[in-house]
Write a protein that holds these residues in place. Structure first.
Motif, mmCIF file in Angstrom:
data_model
loop_
_atom_site.group_PDB
_atom_site.id
_atom_site.type_symbol
_atom_site.label_atom_id
_atom_site.label_comp_id
_atom_site.label_asym_id
_atom_site.label_seq_id
_atom_site.Cartn_x
_atom_site.Cartn_y
_atom_site.Cartn_z
ATOM 1 N N THR A 67 0.834 -1.206 0.000
ATOM 2 C CA THR A 67 0.000 0.000 0.000
ATOM 3 C C THR A 67 0.865 1.251 0.000
ATOM 4 N N THR A 68 1.879 1.250 0.882
ATOM 5 C CA THR A 68 2.764 2.411 0.981
ATOM 6 C C THR A 68 3.446 2.671 -0.346
ATOM 7 N N LEU A 69 3.989 1.589 -0.933
ATOM 8 C CA LEU A 69 4.700 1.750 -2.205
ATOM 9 C C LEU A 69 3.769 2.283 -3.286
ATOM 10 N N THR A 70 2.574 1.689 -3.373
ATOM 11 C CA THR A 70 1.623 2.128 -4.392
ATOM 12 C C THR A 70 1.281 3.598 -4.219
ATOM 13 N N ALA A 71 0.957 3.960 -2.950
ATOM 14 C CA ALA A 71 0.580 5.357 -2.695
ATOM 15 C C ALA A 71 1.738 6.290 -3.024
ATOM 16 N N ALA A 72 2.960 5.880 -2.641
ATOM 17 C CA ALA A 72 4.118 6.740 -2.883
ATOM 18 C C ALA A 72 4.339 6.929 -4.374
ATOM 19 N N THR A 73 4.294 5.814 -5.127
ATOM 20 C CA THR A 73 4.531 5.917 -6.570
ATOM 21 C C THR A 73 3.496 6.817 -7.219
ATOM 22 N N SER A 74 2.245 6.586 -6.869
ATOM 23 C CA SER A 74 1.222 7.396 -7.543
ATOM 24 C C SER A 74 1.308 8.857 -7.118
ATOM 25 N N ALA A 75 1.725 9.105 -5.850
ATOM 26 C CA ALA A 75 1.859 10.498 -5.404
ATOM 27 C C ALA A 75 2.959 11.202 -6.189
ATOM 28 N N GLY B 276 4.481 14.992 -10.327
ATOM 29 C CA GLY B 276 5.204 15.277 -11.558
ATOM 30 C C GLY B 276 4.267 15.851 -12.600
ATOM 31 N N PHE B 277 3.079 15.263 -12.680
ATOM 32 C CA PHE B 277 2.074 15.750 -13.629
ATOM 33 C C PHE B 277 1.684 17.189 -13.284
ATOM 34 N N LEU B 278 1.436 17.453 -11.981
ATOM 35 C CA LEU B 278 1.071 18.805 -11.552
ATOM 36 C C LEU B 278 2.164 19.802 -11.936
ATOM 37 N N PHE B 279 3.399 19.401 -11.729
ATOM 38 C CA PHE B 279 4.514 20.307 -12.026
ATOM 39 C C PHE B 279 4.577 20.618 -13.513
ATOM 40 N N SER B 280 4.160 19.655 -14.334
ATOM 41 C CA SER B 280 4.253 19.901 -15.773
ATOM 42 C C SER B 280 3.126 20.807 -16.256
ATOM 43 N N ILE B 281 2.001 20.872 -15.542
ATOM 44 C CA ILE B 281 0.910 21.730 -16.020
ATOM 45 C C ILE B 281 0.802 23.049 -15.258
ATOM 46 N N ALA B 282 1.359 23.117 -14.038
ATOM 47 C CA ALA B 282 1.244 24.360 -13.261
ATOM 48 C C ALA B 282 2.627 24.980 -13.083
ATOM 49 N N PRO B 283 2.693 26.306 -12.910
ATOM 50 C CA PRO B 283 4.003 26.956 -12.748
ATOM 51 C C PRO B 283 4.578 26.723 -11.350
ATOM 52 N N ASN C 61 7.912 25.216 -8.990
ATOM 53 C CA ASN C 61 9.309 24.781 -9.038
ATOM 54 C C ASN C 61 9.876 24.642 -7.632
ATOM 55 N N GLY C 62 11.073 24.093 -7.546
ATOM 56 C CA GLY C 62 11.710 23.919 -6.246
ATOM 57 C C GLY C 62 11.554 22.499 -5.738
ATOM 58 N N VAL C 63 12.628 21.960 -5.181
ATOM 59 C CA VAL C 63 12.613 20.584 -4.687
ATOM 60 C C VAL C 63 11.658 20.459 -3.499
ATOM 61 N N LEU C 64 11.729 21.466 -2.606
ATOM 62 C CA LEU C 64 10.927 21.398 -1.394
ATOM 63 C C LEU C 64 9.424 21.426 -1.717
ATOM 64 N N THR C 65 9.053 22.279 -2.693
ATOM 65 C CA THR C 65 7.655 22.345 -3.106
ATOM 66 C C THR C 65 7.196 20.971 -3.586
ATOM 67 N N PHE C 66 8.048 20.328 -4.409
ATOM 68 C CA PHE C 66 7.720 19.009 -4.937
ATOM 69 C C PHE C 66 7.472 18.026 -3.806
ATOM 70 N N VAL C 67 8.417 18.031 -2.852
ATOM 71 C CA VAL C 67 8.314 17.075 -1.745
ATOM 72 C C VAL C 67 7.041 17.321 -0.937
ATOM 73 N N LEU C 68 6.743 18.605 -0.671
ATOM 74 C CA LEU C 68 5.566 18.928 0.140
ATOM 75 C C LEU C 68 4.285 18.448 -0.534
ATOM 76 N N ILE C 69 4.133 18.778 -1.816
ATOM 77 C CA ILE C 69 2.916 18.387 -2.531
ATOM 78 C C ILE C 69 2.820 16.867 -2.624
ATOM 79 N N ALA C 70 3.965 16.240 -2.962
ATOM 80 C CA ALA C 70 3.956 14.785 -3.096
ATOM 81 C C ALA C 70 3.564 14.130 -1.776
ATOM 82 N N TYR C 71 4.003 14.705 -0.668
ATOM 83 C CA TYR C 71 3.701 14.092 0.616
ATOM 84 C C TYR C 71 2.202 14.166 0.923
ATOM 85 N N VAL C 72 1.618 15.350 0.677
ATOM 86 C CA VAL C 72 0.183 15.505 0.935
ATOM 87 C C VAL C 72 -0.604 14.506 0.086
#
Lengths: 342, 368
Positions: free
Chosen positions: B24-32, B37-44, B46-57
């Motif tokens: 479950t953890t792996l599946t959720a992590a991969t899909s997050a 990544g998809f969000l980053f490609s359609i919305a403006p 950037n930043g590693v920390l932003t990525f990590v924060l959104i991915a975690y939520v």
């Protein structure tokens, strides 16, 4: 002790018996060596009181000149120009409190999680190791935290701060002056050296102490209640929430305030990160912040006699503030069900 | 005759990690990660920390959804809470390791130069390469200051801790409260205090000695609290045995209480040393600053490691910053070594391990 034989005794004998049953006076004569030893112990114990008393006394004495010259406006003035008689701690106290609040907001959830992990979730094998690591983290010098905050964290937080200000700029404390939200090419410098970055670093610095106090309290949650909860079919989280957390409520509040006391006094890491401003600056994402301790570190070198006196007054304010927070913390911890454990 | 179907109840697993959770953890992590990544490609964004924060939520949301497929409300809450608590611990411990590794790895630029450990900075300017100048003055300065501080705090701290345990009462309770308050004394205030008393009032110049006094003010409460805790767990029966045999309070403390707690007290001393050696702000106000070696603690400014770091990184020159990180790495090594020492001395032969040894030692002496 009323036995049948005693009841049949005459009144006189009873009185006599009562007389002899009084606790014996244990008169202990301390010999010479021990009297000296006890004297030495008492005076060593008093040394702590003496030091704390002297800290308060000398700060007050040295501060009296500055406090006498500006009076009550010391608490309302934002500027810091001691030599022209225009100075006060309104800005630096506000800055200190803002940084400390950010630190608490960062530190408490992580500490709570880490403390719960160590006391409830971690495998027994690595528990000791984790406790040691928390202790070690508490011993990392603040100048090292400052280095890390300035040379690493700042670059990572800046884009997040920018994003926050562009999307949530309508919340007053997240707005940033001097940056146009619609302009994606805004310079990043306006987002550096802010209260937010200093707060995050201070938050990480106080996490170990908060974690270790919380863990200590959680580990004392009564085993009978834990087992009762689990035996009634509770999940682990159910047990943690209803037994461990409700037992440790006082400890959590106390630990938070203890952390707050530390955060208020942190100097070097804050000094290295912020760029000082002498106005109340509630916009946490924006360049410019201040704190009492970094003000002292910044200005002690060039201070005249009046300037030094003013810095002593600021130090006194900080001293009193941390004392109040700390005493409140320890009395909360002591009154809670988990008791004084820290 | 009816055959009863006995449904075996499954035992609820409270510890360990189930395969299903792992998946479950792996599946959720991969899909997050994929969704972020998809969000980053359609919305403006950037930043590693932003990525990590959104991915975690997103990870938490996906994890809750997947668990909800075959678990009830309480079960979902339990799993989500467990994941959040575990990740808080992971973040804090990796932040710790990262801070140490970051400091040491950036310090490696300066560390290979031997002169970094054998010279001081008196002949090296900010523009000089790393092959000249070093931090010998601050290493020795730190050692001298901490030695003086230890000479003050070990007797004072240990005796106070013994006092708290041997003479219980209202007074010692009050002292204990004050010790707790003193632990929270802001370090800059300790510096100001020594500045106001030793330097302004007594006329001591800014020196290693004044710095050592300021460090002592910071170390004393840490040492008292740590040794107080250790002394508290010395078994009362031992002390009573000693007193019952006619030994006085002093002999009991010296021959029984302190030796029994020796390893714990060593740990307390080392922990306080580790704290004291990293203090910057009290030293900043009291020791003065110099670029040259000064071995005399009573005269002239004397630099310590944290103060040297602080001064190095104030400079914009890359070589000075490299020196600052090199110094920080040395300081971290020192703290780490002190810590390991504390653990080795304090872990294995703990209070009760020592107990047996001490009793044996005492009986041996009596027989001989």
């Amino acid at each position: 002790m009323a036995t049948k034989t005693q009841q049949s005794l005459s009144k006189d004998a009873l009185a006599m018996a009562a007389d002899t049953q009084k606790p014996r006076q244990l008169k202990y004569v301390w010999d010479f060596q021990d009297r000296i030893f006890r004297g030495v112990m008492r005076s060593a114990g008093s040394s702590v009181l003496v030091i704390m008393g002297l800290v308060g006394l000398f700060l007050t004495l040295r501060a009296s000149e500055a406090l006498g010259s500006v009076g009550f406006s010391f608490f309302t003035t934002q500027a810091w120009e001691p030599d022209s008689g225009n100075f006060g701690i309104a800005a630096v106290i506000a800055g200190t409190v803002i940084i400390a609040i950010i630190a608490i907001v960062v530190a408490v959830p992580f500490s709570l999680g880490t403390a719960l992990y160590i006391s409830e979730y971690a495998p027994r094998r690595i528990k000791r190791l984790l406790i040691t690591m928390v202790d070690l983290m508490a011993a990392i010098p603040s100048v090292v935290f400052g280095l890390w905050g300035f040379f690493f964290l700042q670059n990572e937080v800046t884009p997040v701060a920018k994003w926050l200000s562009q999307n949530f700029g309508w919340i007053p404390f997240l707005s940033v002056q001097g940056s146009d939200p619609s302009d994606p090419l805004t310079s990043n410098t306006v987002f550096t050296s802010s209260s937010l970055i200093a707060g995050i670093v201070v938050g990480l610095m106080i996490t170990p102490i908060v974690t270790s106090v919380m863990r200590e309290v959680f580990s004392q949650a009564p085993i009978g209640e834990r087992e009762a909860a689990l035996g009634l079919g509770s999940t682990r989280w159910g047990m943690v929430r209803n037994v461990v957390l409700s037992f440790g409520k006082g400890g959590i509040i106390g630990a938070t305030m203890l952390g707050l006391g530390r955060a208020l006094g942190e100097t070097i890491a804050v000094y290295m990160i912020i760029s000082p401003v002498f106005v109340v600056q509630p916009r946490i994402l924006e360049n410019g912040a201040n704190s009492v301790s970094s003000l002292i570190a910044l200005r002690y070198g060039e201070a005249t006699q009046m300037g030094m006196s003013a810095l002593m007054a600021a130090g006194l304010a900080l001293f009193i503030m941390t004392l109040i927070v700390n005493f409140a913390a320890s009395s909360i911890v002591a009154r809670s069900r988990s008791g004084a454990s820290s | 005759m009816t055959t009863q179907n006995i449904v075996e109840e499954q035992k609820r697993q409270l510890h360990g990690i189930r395969i299903r959770d792992l998946l479950t953890t792996l599946t959720a992590a991969t899909s997050a990660v994929a969704a972020t990544g998809f969000l980053f490609s359609i919305a403006p964004l950037n930043g590693v920390l932003t990525f990590v924060l959104i991915a975690y939520v997103l990870f938490i949301v996906f994890f809750a959804l997947i668990t909800a497929i075959d678990d009830d409300r309480e079960g979902v809450k339990d799993r989500v809470a467990s994941v959040i608590i575990r990740s808080a611990a992971v973040i804090i411990f990796s932040a710790l390791v990262f801070i140490v590794v970051f400091t040491i790895s950036r310090g490696f630029e300066a560390l290979p130069y031997l002169n970094f450990f054998t010279q001081d900075m008196s002949l090296a300017g900010p523009l000089d390469p790393l092959s000249s100048g070093g931090i010998l003055h601050s290493i020795l300065g730190s050692l001298i200051q901490i030695a003086i501080a230890l000479a003050i705090t070990i007797p004072l701290g240990l005796i106070t801790a013994v006092f708290l345990n041997e003479i219980p009462g209202k007074y010692s309770r009050f002292v204990r409260t004050m010790v707790e308050a003193m632990t929270a004394l802001p370090s800059i205030v300790a510096g100001l205090f020594i500045y106001a008393t030793a330097i302004l009032l007594l006329g001591v110049q800014k020196s290693g000695f004044a710095a050592a006094l300021a460090i002592s003010v910071m170390m004393l409460p840490i040492m008292i609290r740590a040794s107080d805790v250790v002394l508290r767990i010395v078994p009362g029966t031992l002390k009573e045995a000693s007193l019952g045999l006619g030994a006085g309070a002093w002999r009991t403390a010296w021959m029984v209480t302190l030796p029994t707690a020796r390893s714990g007290l060593t740990t307390a001393i080392i922990l306080a040393t580790a704290r004291g050696i990293g203090e910057t702000s009290p030293v900043l106000l009291t020791s003065g600053f110099t670029a040259s070696l000064n071995l005399n603690p009573t005269e002239g400014p004397m630099v310590s490691l944290p103060l040297a770091i602080f001064q190095f990184v104030k400079s914009p020159e890359p070589t000075m910053i490299a020196r600052g990180f090199g110094t920080a790495a040395v300081l971290m090594f020192l703290v780490l070594i002190l810590f390991m020492l504390a653990r080795i001395l304090g872990s294995d032969k703990n209070v009760f391990g020592n107990l047996v040894k001490n009793i044996r030692k005492l009986t041996k002496k009596k027989v001989a």
